[in-house]
Design an enzyme around this catalytic site. Structure first.
Site, mmCIF file in Angstrom:
data_model
loop_
_atom_site.group_PDB
_atom_site.id
_atom_site.type_symbol
_atom_site.label_atom_id
_atom_site.label_comp_id
_atom_site.label_asym_id
_atom_site.label_seq_id
_atom_site.Cartn_x
_atom_site.Cartn_y
_atom_site.Cartn_z
ATOM 1 N N CYS A 132 10.247 0.627 -3.619
ATOM 2 C CA CYS A 132 9.042 0.798 -4.013
ATOM 3 C C CYS A 132 8.108 0.175 -2.647
ATOM 4 O O CYS A 132 8.087 1.109 -1.656
ATOM 5 C CB CYS A 132 8.529 -0.059 -5.276
ATOM 6 S SG CYS A 132 6.669 0.554 -5.761
ATOM 7 N N HIS A 244 12.127 1.912 -9.271
ATOM 8 C CA HIS A 244 12.511 0.393 -9.229
ATOM 9 C C HIS A 244 13.870 0.229 -10.205
ATOM 10 O O HIS A 244 14.063 0.249 -11.336
ATOM 11 C CB HIS A 244 11.769 -0.399 -9.952
ATOM 12 C CG HIS A 244 10.387 -0.903 -9.227
ATOM 13 N ND1 HIS A 244 10.194 -2.040 -8.479
ATOM 14 C CD2 HIS A 244 9.143 -0.060 -9.106
ATOM 15 C CE1 HIS A 244 8.988 -2.053 -8.014
ATOM 16 N NE2 HIS A 244 8.355 -1.161 -8.461
ATOM 17 N N GLU A 246 15.964 -2.138 -10.460
ATOM 18 C CA GLU A 246 16.072 -3.288 -10.735
ATOM 19 C C GLU A 246 15.406 -3.612 -12.022
ATOM 20 O O GLU A 246 15.674 -4.725 -12.606
ATOM 21 C CB GLU A 246 15.730 -4.378 -9.590
ATOM 22 C CG GLU A 246 14.424 -4.638 -9.490
ATOM 23 C CD GLU A 246 13.332 -3.663 -9.109
ATOM 24 O OE1 GLU A 246 12.153 -3.629 -9.337
ATOM 25 O OE2 GLU A 246 13.934 -2.634 -8.453
#
Length: 334
Positions: A132, A244, A246
């Site tokens: 990002c 993302h 994560e």
């Protein structure tokens, strides 16, 4: 010759011979770059820390078999030269900060990016991955930083599938991915997007980056703007995703992050891939004592989700006096 925890440290020999550089490193340690403290934490934590890392990035790397060392902002070049000589790769995380602040995230990223190029040019395989905001920073660094940043505004705050390019299967990032992972990524809304800036194809064309960088997937924002979702460098082990991976480790109930089995399985691919790239690097710390002092385990996590943050947990670094040197931030990407 003494061997610590099964690891050969710098200068050590195995059976009288240098350890093979061709063997994969099964104890990779990856640096995660910190960034300026988020403004929402200013009044929550009286220590007034200078920087932070969301714990979800640490969890994602650990789940793929790596350990993490935090890389601080605001240091001189010698600091980054030293730490990168001991790490096996660097992750630029997502977040929320400007790129034009002195001695901040972008300046540290510039040092790391330049040094990573030098290392790879010298035959020292050193991977870098951006997520990002970190992905955007990589492209802006590749473009050459200036008063006008090489990215565009967009509105993307939801989950998307990936629209793969026709030749994506020959890319390093996707060529070994299982078919079921590719099917999930291309058919289901499981990549988390949360950004008001993005990189589009024209950003690569306008700065002569199309020869160096290969686009492997796109996604669409809420207004139908096609932005680059993943890419990689044609020469160096540099990679970026606008989404993302994560976020499978973030649990904010007001967010729409998918935690389905398919979402977890598909998003895990990206950190698995990156950590395996870092296994090809053989940097190490001088000894176990130095290694232990640098690991992120020396810092406590804070339960920031309970304080209203979208991050469930964060690590904070380098406290300073309250009320001094604060900078106004804007939410640019998290």
């Amino acid at each position: 010759m003494e061997q610590l925890s099964g690891v050969l440290y710098k200068g050590e020999l195995e059976d009288g011979c240098a350890a093979s550089a061709s063997a994969l490193n099964d104890r990779p340690i990856i640096g995660v770059l910190a960034q300026e403290q988020h403004y929402k934490f200013w009044d929550k934590y009286p220590e007034d820390y200078t920087s932070y890392i969301a714990a979800s990035y640490v969890k994602a790397l650990e789940a793929s078999g790596a350990r993490v060392v935090p890389i601080m902002i605001g240091k001189d070049r010698s600091y980054y030269e030293d730490i990168m000589g001991k790490l096996n790769g660097v992750l630029f995380p997502g977040g929320a900060t400007y790129f034009n602040q002195s001695n901040g995230f972008a300046d540290a990223g510039q040092h790391i990016y330049d040094l990573a190029i030098e290392m790879n040019e010298a035959g020292d395989y050193f991977p870098v991955f951006g997520t990002c905001l970190g992905f955007e920073l990589i492209i802006i660094l590749a473009s050459g930083r200036g008063p006008v940043e090489n990215r565009v505004t967009c509105h993307s705050f939801g989950n998307n599938p990936l629209n793969f390019t026709r030749d994506f299967r020959s890319s390093k990032m996707y060529k070994s991915a299982d078919d079921d992972i590719i099917n999930i990524l291309s058919r289901e809304d499981i990549t988390v997007n949360h950004h008001q800036f993005c990189i589009v194809d024209e950003n690569l064309k306008s700065h002569n980056l199309t020869k160096d960088w290969r686009v492997t997937a796109h996604s669409d924002d809420a207004n139908g703007l096609k932005f680059i979702a993943s890419l990689e460098h044609n020469k160096y082990p540099f990679y970026g995703v606008q989404f993302h991976p994560e976020k499978i480790f973030e649990w904010k109930q007001t967010k729409t992050y998918s935690h389905s089995f398919n979402a977890i399985k598909a998003n895990r691919h990206f950190m698995d891939f990156f950590v395996n790239e870092c296994r090809k690097n053989h940097h190490s710390f001088a000894d176990a004592e130095e290694e232990n002092k640098c690991l992120i385990y020396n810092y406590n996590t804070h339960f920031t989700g309970a304080e209203g943050s979208a991050y469930e947990q964060c690590y904070f670094f380098e406290p300073r006096n309250v009320g001094k040197n604060k900078v106004n931030y804007t939410i640019v990407a998290i």
